[in-house]
Design a protein around this motif. Structure first.
Motif, PDB file in Angstrom:
ATOM      1  N   ALA A  88      35.221  22.688  38.087  1.00 51.64           N
ATOM      2  CA  ALA A  88      36.787  23.119  38.348  1.00 51.64           C
ATOM      3  C   ALA A  88      37.550  22.989  36.896  1.00 51.64           C
ATOM      4  O   ALA A  88      38.491  24.099  36.612  1.00 51.64           O
ATOM      5  CB  ALA A  88      37.455  22.458  39.554  1.00 51.64           C
ATOM      6  N   THR A  91      37.421  26.111  34.520  1.00 55.36           N
ATOM      7  CA  THR A  91      38.365  27.214  34.654  1.00 55.36           C
ATOM      8  C   THR A  91      39.329  27.641  33.406  1.00 55.36           C
ATOM      9  O   THR A  91      40.210  26.696  33.081  1.00 55.36           O
ATOM     10  CB  THR A  91      38.976  27.112  36.105  1.00 55.36           C
ATOM     11  OG1 THR A  91      38.240  26.970  37.105  1.00 55.36           O
ATOM     12  CG2 THR A  91      40.031  28.171  35.999  1.00 55.36           C
ATOM     13  N   SER A 121      35.746  27.834  41.532  1.00 55.12           N
ATOM     14  CA  SER A 121      36.329  27.462  42.722  1.00 55.12           C
ATOM     15  C   SER A 121      35.395  27.424  44.069  1.00 55.12           C
ATOM     16  O   SER A 121      34.690  28.504  44.010  1.00 55.12           O
ATOM     17  CB  SER A 121      37.703  27.970  43.080  1.00 55.12           C
ATOM     18  OG  SER A 121      38.238  27.720  44.331  1.00 55.12           O
TER      19      SER A 121
END
Lengths: 122, 104
Positions: A88, A91, A121
């Motif tokens: 994550a 990102t 995600s």
């Protein structure tokens, strides 16, 4: 004029892989070191990888070492970033940038692409 | 590993005013590799200053850089409307966290 155009961003699940490309034009691509720099949403800039003019001497920060691989195809004037085991925290908008030196050790980024967004995600 | 700390986090000024942005390194660094960038929303960063004090091609002379060792400064002599943005310092692979210059 120098132009760098990134592509390949998108949405990927945690643990997945993605390959980014950076198409270069307006200069002799095979004579310059190249970098990837990323920027998480609303955050600052983070250097991600460097590669010399001939594809040698790739180098990464600890945050991506062992998961990301920078490469280039000088015959296609294209820089790549292969990303695996994505998290994550990966990102970000990913930019490619040209180094002023062939070895990639100038770390002065006068030319940047427009960036490509990678979202990790589930 | 060198850490670059920029201050202030946000600078609220009016057009025509002088802006002074600071970048402090956790240890002495080579001025040759100290750069400043400007970034506007939705855009890639733009190189302003390299070698601590040399303006990049096409950068107006209201932008100036100075400093050595651990303390570096970016000065905008008179703010123009287009100068309101986020500014980053960089040394080699390390970037500062940025200073936002906003309209007061």
């Amino acid at each position: 004029q120098v132009q760098l155009v990134e592509s390949g961003g998108g949405v990927v699940q945690p643990g997945g892989s993605l390959r980014l490309s950076c198409a270069a034009s307006g200069f002799i691509f095979g004579t310059f070191g190249m970098h990837w720099v990323r920027q998480a949403p609303g955050k600052g800039l983070e250097w991600v990888a460097v590669i010399s003019y001939d594809g040698s001497n790739p180098y990464y920060p600890d945050s991506v070492k062992g998961r990301f691989t920078i490469s280039r195809d000088n015959s296609k004037n294209t820089l790549y970033l292969q990303m695996s085991s994505l998290r994550a925290e990966d990102t970000a908008v990913y930019y490619c940038a040209r180094d002023p030196s062939s070895r990639g050790d100038g770390y002065k980024f006068a030319y940047w692409g427009q960036g490509t967004l990678v979202t990790v995600s589930s | 590993e060198i850490v670059l700390t920029q201050s202030p986090g946000t600078l609220s000024l009016s057009p025509g005013e002088r802006a002074t942005l600071s970048c402090r390194a956790s240890q002495s660094v080579s001025s040759s590799y100290l750069a400043w960038y400007q970034q506007k929303p939705g855009q890639a960063p733009r190189l302003l200053i390299y070698g601590a004090s040399s303006r990049a091609t096409g950068i107006p002379d209201r932008f100036s850089g100075s400093g050595s060792g651990t303390d570096f400064t970016l000065t905008i002599s008179r703010l123009e409307p287009e100068d309101f943005a986020v500014y980053y310092c960089q040394h080699f692979r390390t970037f500062g966290q940025g200073t936002k210059v906003e309209i007061k």
